[in-house]
Scaffold this motif. Structure first.
Motif, PDB file in Angstrom:
ATOM      1  N   TYR A 153      11.238  51.665  26.890  1.00 54.13           N
ATOM      2  CA  TYR A 153      11.151  50.700  25.785  1.00 54.13           C
ATOM      3  C   TYR A 153       9.895  51.013  24.993  1.00 54.13           C
ATOM      4  O   TYR A 153       8.802  51.146  25.555  1.00 54.13           O
ATOM      5  N   THR A 154      10.054  51.114  23.688  1.00 52.93           N
ATOM      6  CA  THR A 154       8.916  51.386  22.815  1.00 52.93           C
ATOM      7  C   THR A 154       8.835  50.334  21.728  1.00 52.93           C
ATOM      8  O   THR A 154       9.797  50.134  20.972  1.00 52.93           O
ATOM      9  N   THR A 166       4.529  50.663  25.246  1.00 52.40           N
ATOM     10  CA  THR A 166       5.565  51.568  25.735  1.00 52.40           C
ATOM     11  C   THR A 166       5.775  51.348  27.226  1.00 52.40           C
ATOM     12  O   THR A 166       4.820  51.355  28.010  1.00 52.40           O
ATOM     13  N   LEU A 167       7.025  51.133  27.588  1.00 52.83           N
ATOM     14  CA  LEU A 167       7.403  51.080  28.998  1.00 52.83           C
ATOM     15  C   LEU A 167       7.973  52.442  29.339  1.00 52.83           C
ATOM     16  O   LEU A 167       8.989  52.863  28.771  1.00 52.83           O
ATOM     17  N   GLY A 168       7.307  53.141  30.252  1.00 48.99           N
ATOM     18  CA  GLY A 168       7.712  54.501  30.574  1.00 48.99           C
ATOM     19  C   GLY A 168       9.024  54.568  31.334  1.00 48.99           C
ATOM     20  O   GLY A 168       9.664  53.551  31.582  1.00 48.99           O
ATOM     21  N   LYS A 169       9.449  55.739  31.692  1.00 51.06           N
ATOM     22  CA  LYS A 169      10.723  55.906  32.389  1.00 51.06           C
ATOM     23  C   LYS A 169      10.707  55.185  33.731  1.00 51.06           C
ATOM     24  O   LYS A 169       9.936  55.526  34.616  1.00 51.06           O
ATOM     25  N   ILE A 170      11.571  54.183  33.853  1.00 53.28           N
ATOM     26  CA  ILE A 170      11.647  53.379  35.069  1.00 53.28           C
ATOM     27  C   ILE A 170      12.946  53.711  35.795  1.00 53.28           C
ATOM     28  O   ILE A 170      14.031  53.666  35.210  1.00 53.28           O
ATOM     29  N   GLY A 219      17.789  55.038  28.186  1.00 55.27           N
ATOM     30  CA  GLY A 219      18.040  54.810  29.606  1.00 55.27           C
ATOM     31  C   GLY A 219      19.265  53.949  29.838  1.00 55.27           C
ATOM     32  O   GLY A 219      19.853  53.400  28.895  1.00 55.27           O
ATOM     33  N   ASN A 220      19.647  53.843  31.096  1.00 53.75           N
ATOM     34  CA  ASN A 220      20.879  53.129  31.448  1.00 53.75           C
ATOM     35  C   ASN A 220      20.660  52.192  32.631  1.00 53.75           C
ATOM     36  O   ASN A 220      19.794  52.414  33.477  1.00 53.75           O
ATOM     37  N   LYS A 235      28.352  51.303  34.115  1.00 49.58           N
ATOM     38  CA  LYS A 235      27.281  51.245  33.121  1.00 49.58           C
ATOM     39  C   LYS A 235      27.375  49.960  32.307  1.00 49.58           C
ATOM     40  O   LYS A 235      28.439  49.581  31.826  1.00 49.58           O
ATOM     41  N   LEU A 236      26.237  49.272  32.177  1.00 49.15           N
ATOM     42  CA  LEU A 236      26.182  48.050  31.380  1.00 49.15           C
ATOM     43  C   LEU A 236      25.814  48.398  29.946  1.00 49.15           C
ATOM     44  O   LEU A 236      24.828  49.088  29.696  1.00 49.15           O
ATOM     45  N   SER A 237      26.606  47.907  29.010  1.00 51.91           N
ATOM     46  CA  SER A 237      26.315  48.143  27.605  1.00 51.91           C
ATOM     47  C   SER A 237      25.217  47.188  27.136  1.00 51.91           C
ATOM     48  O   SER A 237      25.273  45.988  27.423  1.00 51.91           O
ATOM     49  N   PRO A 238      24.216  47.678  26.397  1.00 53.00           N
ATOM     50  CA  PRO A 238      23.171  46.784  25.878  1.00 53.00           C
ATOM     51  C   PRO A 238      23.705  45.792  24.861  1.00 53.00           C
ATOM     52  O   PRO A 238      23.026  44.819  24.527  1.00 53.00           O
ATOM     53  N   HIS A 239      24.920  46.037  24.363  1.00 56.38           N
ATOM     54  CA  HIS A 239      25.513  45.160  23.349  1.00 56.38           C
ATOM     55  C   HIS A 239      26.435  44.108  23.964  1.00 56.38           C
ATOM     56  O   HIS A 239      26.810  43.149  23.293  1.00 56.38           O
ATOM     57  N   ASN A 240      26.801  44.275  25.235  1.00 58.62           N
ATOM     58  CA  ASN A 240      27.703  43.330  25.889  1.00 58.62           C
ATOM     59  C   ASN A 240      26.870  42.306  26.672  1.00 58.62           C
ATOM     60  O   ASN A 240      26.720  42.392  27.888  1.00 58.62           O
TER      61      ASN A 240
END
Length: 260
Positions: free
Chosen positions: A12-13, A28-32, A68-69, A76-81
């Motif tokens: 997240y940026t 910035t949230l780095g790769k989690i 990221g996912n 997989k969860l959609s960020p729009h759902n």
């Protein structure tokens, strides 16, 4: 065994915001990366500003990741759902008052998610509300109460009921015990641990209290300035920290190692 929840390269940026009156720096949230199994508690630990609450918001869909996912039951969860997230991943907030509408009674507070996300009839919704209140140790008659008529402990139980009302698989709890006195805190912790065992919930617990984290969590993630600096089984991370930051946290919170 397939993980209940899997987070893969989540980033997240937030760009800096400039206005006429102030300048807000970016974050910035780095790769989690992490996995959560059924019936497991994963703690997210870090100082203020480390990004732990932001990570919780990304998981429940309150914020959208830059990349990221997130997978639930290998899907997989959609960020729009957001409805899919709302049904399966619920959040308990630190200040229960802020998540509870003071202008409507408890029945209406709990009925709202059911109306929006289910096809239950009015009588079925009422039955579900009664069942959920009993589940968290409240009485069916509490549905006629308003927020101001409840104690701090009862409000936190109501916040838990609100999270459970849709039968989620994962609950994200952001500092849920911070505003509670020690005796009520202990009762609430025991209730959550019992519900987790009975319902097989996956729990993500966000906190800076090492004592509580050590008591209730199976594994822990350590965040510093948006970066994941250490992860592993709770006892291993606390007893043999690999990073200097984790070692510093443990030493500075020695008085909190044993929960109240």
């Amino acid at each position: 065994m397939t993980a209940l929840l899997k987070v893969e390269n989540l980033e997240y940026t937030q760009k800096p915001v400039r206005s006429l009156f102030k300048k807000q720096s970016g974050f910035t949230l780095g790769k989690i990366n992490f996995e959560l199994n059924e019936g497991e508690t994963l703690a997210i630990l870090g100082e203020n500003g480390s990004g732990k609450s932001l990570l919780g918001k990304l998981l429940v869909g309150a914020e959208k990741p830059t990349s990221g996912n997130i997978y639930l039951n290998n899907q997989k969860l959609s960020p729009h759902n957001l409805r899919q997230r709302c049904l399966n991943i619920r959040m308990i907030f630190q200040h229960s008052n802020e998540s509870l509408n003071p202008g409507i009674n408890i029945a209406k507070i709990l009925e709202g998610p059911l109306i929006l996300n289910t096809k239950l009839k009015a009588s079925e919704r009422l039955q579900k509300i009664e069942q959920t209140l009993k589940l968290v140790g409240l009485l069916p008659d509490h549905m006629f109460f308003y927020r101001h008529m409840l104690s701090d402990g009862q409000r936190q139980r109501l916040a838990l009921a609100k999270a459970l009302i849709l039968d989620p698989q994962v609950i994200v709890a952001d500092e849920p015990f911070a505003a509670l006195d020690p005796s009520v805190r202990s009762q609430t912790i025991n209730l959550i641990m019992k519900l987790q065992k009975d319902l097989g919930l996956g729990f993500i617990f966000i906190s800076h209290n090492l004592g509580i984290i050590r008591h209730i969590s199976d594994r822990v993630l350590i965040l510093q300035n948006g970066n994941l600096v250490e992860a592993g089984k709770t006892d291993v991370v606390f007893n043999w920290p690999k990073s200097s930051y984790t070692e510093k946290l443990v030493k500075s919170h020695q008085s909190l190692i044993t929960p109240n």
